[in-house]
Design a protein around this motif. Structure first.
Motif, short mmCIF file in Angstrom:
data_model
loop_
_atom_site.label_atom_id
_atom_site.label_comp_id
_atom_site.label_asym_id
_atom_site.label_seq_id
_atom_site.Cartn_x
_atom_site.Cartn_y
_atom_site.Cartn_z
N ALA A 23 7.99 -8.62 7.37
CA ALA A 23 6.98 -9.61 6.98
C ALA A 23 5.62 -9.30 7.61
CB ALA A 23 7.45 -11.01 7.38
N LEU A 24 5.60 -8.95 8.90
CA LEU A 24 4.34 -8.65 9.57
C LEU A 24 3.67 -7.41 9.00
CD1 LEU A 24 5.22 -9.40 13.31
CD2 LEU A 24 3.67 -10.70 11.83
N ALA A 25 4.46 -6.39 8.71
CA ALA A 25 3.90 -5.16 8.13
C ALA A 25 3.21 -5.45 6.80
CB ALA A 25 4.98 -4.10 7.97
N PHE A 53 13.18 -1.67 15.08
CA PHE A 53 12.24 -0.79 14.38
C PHE A 53 12.98 0.38 13.73
CE2 PHE A 53 9.03 -3.10 16.77
CZ PHE A 53 8.00 -3.18 15.85
N THR A 54 14.01 0.90 14.38
CA THR A 54 14.81 1.97 13.79
C THR A 54 15.51 1.49 12.52
OG1 THR A 54 15.14 3.03 15.93
CG2 THR A 54 16.72 3.58 14.19
N ILE A 55 16.08 0.30 12.56
CA ILE A 55 16.75 -0.26 11.38
C ILE A 55 15.74 -0.45 10.25
CG2 ILE A 55 17.91 -2.30 10.44
CD1 ILE A 55 19.22 -2.62 13.26
N ALA A 56 14.57 -1.02 10.57
CA ALA A 56 13.55 -1.25 9.54
C ALA A 56 13.10 0.07 8.92
CB ALA A 56 12.36 -2.00 10.14
N THR A 57 12.98 1.11 9.74
CA THR A 57 12.62 2.44 9.22
C THR A 57 13.73 2.98 8.32
OG1 THR A 57 11.31 2.90 11.19
CG2 THR A 57 11.97 4.79 9.87
N GLY A 60 13.86 1.71 4.94
CA GLY A 60 12.71 2.04 4.11
C GLY A 60 11.63 0.99 4.06
N TYR A 61 11.60 0.09 5.04
CA TYR A 61 10.61 -0.98 5.08
C TYR A 61 9.27 -0.52 5.66
CZ TYR A 61 14.58 -4.23 4.49
OH TYR A 61 15.69 -4.91 4.06
N ILE A 62 9.32 0.36 6.67
CA ILE A 62 8.12 0.75 7.40
C ILE A 62 8.12 2.26 7.66
CG2 ILE A 62 7.75 -1.47 8.56
CD1 ILE A 62 9.18 -0.25 11.04
N HIS A 63 6.93 2.78 7.99
CA HIS A 63 6.82 4.16 8.46
C HIS A 63 5.72 4.21 9.52
CE1 HIS A 63 3.10 5.21 6.17
NE2 HIS A 63 3.50 4.18 5.48
N SER A 64 5.83 5.16 10.43
CA SER A 64 4.87 5.28 11.53
C SER A 64 3.56 5.85 11.02
CB SER A 64 5.44 6.17 12.63
OG SER A 64 4.53 6.27 13.70
N ILE A 65 2.43 5.24 11.46
CA ILE A 65 1.12 5.73 11.04
C ILE A 65 0.25 6.11 12.24
CG2 ILE A 65 1.10 4.52 8.84
CD1 ILE A 65 -0.77 2.42 10.19
N GLY A 66 0.76 5.97 13.44
CA GLY A 66 -0.02 6.33 14.62
C GLY A 66 0.54 5.71 15.87
N ARG A 67 -0.23 5.85 16.95
CA ARG A 67 0.17 5.30 18.24
C ARG A 67 -1.02 4.66 18.92
NH1 ARG A 67 4.51 8.68 21.35
NH2 ARG A 67 5.07 6.55 21.77
N ALA A 85 3.83 -0.96 6.32
CA ALA A 85 4.81 -1.22 5.27
C ALA A 85 4.84 -0.05 4.30
CB ALA A 85 4.46 -2.50 4.51
N VAL A 86 6.03 0.30 3.86
CA VAL A 86 6.18 1.32 2.82
C VAL A 86 5.80 0.67 1.50
CG1 VAL A 86 7.84 2.77 1.60
CG2 VAL A 86 7.95 2.58 4.11
N LYS A 87 4.92 1.30 0.79
CA LYS A 87 4.49 0.75 -0.52
C LYS A 87 5.66 0.78 -1.48
CE LYS A 87 -0.27 1.22 -0.01
NZ LYS A 87 -0.55 0.31 1.02
N GLU A 88 5.87 -0.36 -2.13
CA GLU A 88 6.96 -0.46 -3.10
C GLU A 88 6.51 0.15 -4.42
OE1 GLU A 88 8.26 -4.49 -3.39
OE2 GLU A 88 8.48 -4.66 -1.22
N GLU A 89 7.38 0.94 -5.00
CA GLU A 89 7.06 1.56 -6.30
C GLU A 89 7.17 0.52 -7.39
OE1 GLU A 89 9.01 5.24 -7.08
OE2 GLU A 89 9.05 5.75 -4.96
N SER A 90 6.23 0.57 -8.34
CA SER A 90 6.26 -0.41 -9.44
C SER A 90 6.96 0.14 -10.65
CB SER A 90 4.88 -0.85 -9.83
OG SER A 90 3.88 0.05 -9.51
#
Length: 90
Positions: A23-25, A53-57, A60-67, A85-90
Motif C-alpha cells: 500500500a505504501l509503495a 520486504f523479501t516476501i513483497a519482492t 512481485g509487489y516491489i523492486h529496489s530503486i536505490g539506497r 511499486a512494480v507497475k502493473e501491466e494493463s
C-alpha cells in the motif's frame, strides 16, 4: 490472569507488513524500512521487517530503486533500500 494485549504471531505480523509495504509503495511512490517502522506495530522479532520486504519482492509487489541512510535512531544511519511499486501491466 489474562493479558490485555493480543500477541501477534509471526505470520500475522508478516502478512500485515507485506500489505502495508504494498500500500505504501503505491500511495507514496516508494517505501523504506523507516516507513514500515512508522506505520506498523512492533514486530514479534527484529528480523521480520527484512523478511516482509523479501516476501513483497518475491510476490512481485516491489523492486529496489536505490539506497539511503536510515532516519530511525536505532539504525544509527545504516543504509537501507528504497523500494518502488512494480507497475502493473494493463
Amino acid at each position: 490472569m489474562t493479558r490485555a494485549a493480543v500477541l501477534d504471531t509471526r505470520e500475522e505480523w508478516l502478512e500485515d507488513a507485506v500489505a502495508t509495504i504494498h500500500a505504501l509503495a503505491h500511495s507514496q511512490g516508494s517505501v523504506t524500512a523507516d516507513d514500515l517502522h512508522r506505520e506498523m506495530r512492533e514486530p514479534p522479532h527484529s528480523n521480520l521487517p527484512g523478511i516482509a520486504f523479501t516476501i513483497a519482492t518475491n510476490r512481485g509487489y516491489i523492486h529496489s530503486i536505490g539506497r539511503k541512510r536510515s532516519s530511525t535512531k536505532s539504525r544509527k544511519g545504516a543504509r537501507i533500500d528504497i523500494w518502488a511499486a512494480v507497475k502493473e501491466e494493463s
